[in-house]
Design a protein around this motif. Structure first.
Motif, PDB file in Angstrom:
ATOM      1  N   UNK A   1       0.824  -1.194   0.000  1.00 35.53           N
ATOM      2  CA  UNK A   1       0.000   0.000   0.000  1.00 35.53           C
ATOM      3  C   UNK A   1       0.869   1.259   0.000  1.00 35.53           C
TER       4      UNK A   1
ATOM      5  N   UNK B   1      -6.542   1.299  -0.847  1.00 33.68           N
ATOM      6  CA  UNK B   1      -6.080   1.979   0.364  1.00 33.68           C
ATOM      7  C   UNK B   1      -5.167   3.162   0.032  1.00 33.68           C
TER       8      UNK B   1
ATOM      9  N   UNK C   1      -7.158   6.026  -0.969  1.00 29.54           N
ATOM     10  CA  UNK C   1      -7.757   6.671   0.193  1.00 29.54           C
ATOM     11  C   UNK C   1      -6.767   7.638   0.814  1.00 29.54           C
ATOM     12  N   UNK C   2      -5.496   7.225   0.854  1.00 30.65           N
ATOM     13  CA  UNK C   2      -4.470   8.098   1.415  1.00 30.65           C
ATOM     14  C   UNK C   2      -4.278   9.340   0.554  1.00 30.65           C
TER      15      UNK C   2
ATOM     16  N   UNK D   1      -6.841  11.744   1.292  1.00 30.22           N
ATOM     17  CA  UNK D   1      -6.530  12.491   2.506  1.00 30.22           C
ATOM     18  C   UNK D   1      -5.442  13.525   2.226  1.00 30.22           C
ATOM     19  N   UNK D   2      -4.521  13.193   1.354  1.00 25.95           N
ATOM     20  CA  UNK D   2      -3.476  14.138   0.967  1.00 25.95           C
ATOM     21  C   UNK D   2      -4.060  15.302   0.188  1.00 25.95           C
TER      22      UNK D   2
ATOM     23  N   UNK E   1       1.874  15.671  15.994  1.00 29.02           N
ATOM     24  CA  UNK E   1       0.767  15.825  15.062  1.00 29.02           C
ATOM     25  C   UNK E   1       1.163  16.710  13.886  1.00 29.02           C
TER      26      UNK E   1
ATOM     27  N   UNK F   1       2.962  14.829  11.305  1.00 33.54           N
ATOM     28  CA  UNK F   1       2.096  14.002  10.460  1.00 33.54           C
ATOM     29  C   UNK F   1       1.528  14.854   9.334  1.00 33.54           C
ATOM     30  N   UNK F   2       1.045  16.018   9.700  1.00 33.48           N
ATOM     31  CA  UNK F   2       0.453  16.924   8.719  1.00 33.48           C
ATOM     32  C   UNK F   2       1.486  17.321   7.677  1.00 33.48           C
TER      33      UNK F   2
ATOM     34  N   UNK G   1       2.288  15.140   4.748  1.00 27.43           N
ATOM     35  CA  UNK G   1       1.320  15.016   3.655  1.00 27.43           C
ATOM     36  C   UNK G   1       1.383  16.207   2.719  1.00 27.43           C
TER      37      UNK G   1
ATOM     38  N   UNK H   1      -7.480   3.841   7.803  1.00 27.87           N
ATOM     39  CA  UNK H   1      -6.478   4.534   6.981  1.00 27.87           C
ATOM     40  C   UNK H   1      -6.743   6.028   6.998  1.00 27.87           C
TER      41      UNK H   1
ATOM     42  N   UNK I   1      -5.664   7.439  10.206  1.00 25.74           N
ATOM     43  CA  UNK I   1      -4.218   7.541  10.215  1.00 25.74           C
ATOM     44  C   UNK I   1      -3.815   8.863   9.552  1.00 25.74           C
ATOM     45  N   UNK I   2      -4.470   9.173   8.441  1.00 21.57           N
ATOM     46  CA  UNK I   2      -4.181  10.435   7.755  1.00 21.57           C
ATOM     47  C   UNK I   2      -4.595  11.616   8.631  1.00 21.57           C
ATOM     48  N   UNK I   3      -5.641  11.445   9.395  1.00 25.16           N
ATOM     49  CA  UNK I   3      -6.079  12.501  10.314  1.00 25.16           C
ATOM     50  C   UNK I   3      -5.076  12.676  11.447  1.00 25.16           C
ATOM     51  N   UNK I   4      -4.241  11.669  11.636  1.00 25.41           N
ATOM     52  CA  UNK I   4      -3.254  11.723  12.695  1.00 25.41           C
ATOM     53  C   UNK I   4      -3.773  11.214  14.029  1.00 25.41           C
TER      54      UNK I   4
ATOM     55  N   UNK J   1      -3.886   7.521  19.114  1.00 26.71           N
ATOM     56  CA  UNK J   1      -3.033   8.553  19.711  1.00 26.71           C
ATOM     57  C   UNK J   1      -3.769   9.886  19.713  1.00 26.71           C
TER      58      UNK J   1
END
Lengths: 225, 225
Positions: A16, A56, A59-60, A63-64, A152, A155-156, A159, B59, B62-65, B78
């Motif tokens: 994925x 999947x 889906x990512x 989100x990106x 956090x 993570x942001x 992307x 998923x 996960x993108x939302x963090x 988390x």
DNA sequence: ATCTGGTATGTGGTATATCAGATTTCACAA
DNA sequence: TTGTGAAATCTGATATACCACATACCAGAT
């Protein structure tokens, strides 16, 4: 006796993640024009995997923000000049927030590493290879993120990578760009070390916005509406 | 003759979206403590769906963090005080950028709607119901986003909702909070209408940060490290 | 010619079975 | 008691089959 190092991320990644990476790169580098429809089945076939990891990964990408899924109709690429422009604004907003945190939270123990990277960058800017410079750039921004103890936000940030590797390489070859970027990195580093949150925030924002401009004019050369 | 309106978003949403919504709400409201392991199979069984939509929803989280996936091991929640704090910083950074754009891009045609919402908010602040106020709050922020013609930033913004619906309701019941929020909204609206980018950015940032503080003290009351 | 409704086809959505790595358990040896 | 390691078990990862909705196309009516 051989010493072993942990496998690099690309080797341990799941299918994925591979798919996600591949599609992302294809979109950012312009291989898929805005509006292109991505078909789960054909992507799966091209990549030699089943539709599950493709689904999947899509889906990512959604989100990106790089792709729009219309239920039972199709997945559509959305990445154009205006989109890239907004991504840079977002990146500037987030990274400058991280820089502010870094200036607030830096400890004496963090300082040497930061200074060392800046030194290496100074050398590489003058006479280093492009790959070195790109790597150091990554290291510097990573270091700021880790000094900021931001989780956090990190993570942001992950992307929001707008730069495809090809463009990044071209940009880092231009001597004026190299010098400019180094000056900006120095300013950020200095403000963080001086524990000056407002200064660090401003310096980082200016850097990301300016570098983003360079990128936009290179990649979308003059095709702005 | 009856007039028909499009079906509500909640009715047309896919299972994956329902699952995403449900899990998100559960995490934000504290039903799942930080570190809790989420099991795909058991979630699917509890929700009465198969693992596929659950997997996709995870998923997205996960993108939302909000969740960390350890490959072949587990999915871990988390979300704690520090996390919420960073989410608010991020939201402030993004929404203030949007406000700046709105001030740059607003047209005369946009102004009446903005003024009307502010008027409605004034009334609702004084004597309106909580649900009304929450709705108007949404409308106002949506309006700013649409005036800004922001697309990518909007996608990002949508993933940064820290407030669970229960906490939001409690907050909007406090008269002082209501007045404070209205004053801040007014300031944002005025700066946008006055085409003052720096002012709009600053006002929005101040608003989101201050409201975020209220939220943090309410939800994590005094449990800050 | 144009509009209408039916129908064929394409697409993502969902369910399920199976695979393979991670984790835990526990017998057994040191 | 402590440490080792093999086996059992748990979990996400992947492949595949099938479903329901969206869309495009076409025949027939107007």
């Amino acid at each position: 006796m051989a010493t072993l190092v942990p496998l690099d991320a690309i080797a341990t990644a799941s299918l994925r993640e591979h798919v996600h990476r591949a599609l992302r790169q294809a979109i950012l580098s312009g291989q898929y024009a805005p509006g292109t429809r991505l078909n789960e089945r054909s992507l799966a076939q091209q990549l030699g995997v089943s539709t599950t990891p493709v689904k999947e990964a899509l889906r990512q990408l959604e989100a990106d923000g790089l792709v729009l899924t219309k239920p039972r109709s199709g997945v559509i690429v959305r990445f154009d000049y205006a989109w890239a422009e907004e991504m840079i604004l977002a990146r500037a907003a987030i990274e400058s927030t991280i820089a502010r945190l870094a200036a607030q939270r830096i400890t004496d123990a963090d300082i040497p590493a930061l200074q060392q990277v800046l030194d290496e960058m100074r050398r590489a800017t003058a006479d280093g290879g492009v790959e070195d410079l790109i790597r150091l750039n990554e290291v510097f921004h990573d270091l700021i993120r880790s000094v900021a103890r931001a989780n956090y936000l990190r993570v942001l940030n992950d992307r929001q990578d707008v730069y495809d590797s090809g463009a990044r390489r071209v940009i880092h070859m231009d001597p004026r760009e190299r010098q400019q970027a180094f000056d900006e990195h120095s300013a950020v580093g200095a403000a963080v070390i001086a524990r000056d949150p407002a200064g660090a925030e401003a310096a980082m924002k200016a850097h990301v916005l300016r570098a983003g401009e360079s990128f936009l004019t290179l990649v979308f050369s003059k095709e702005k509406d």
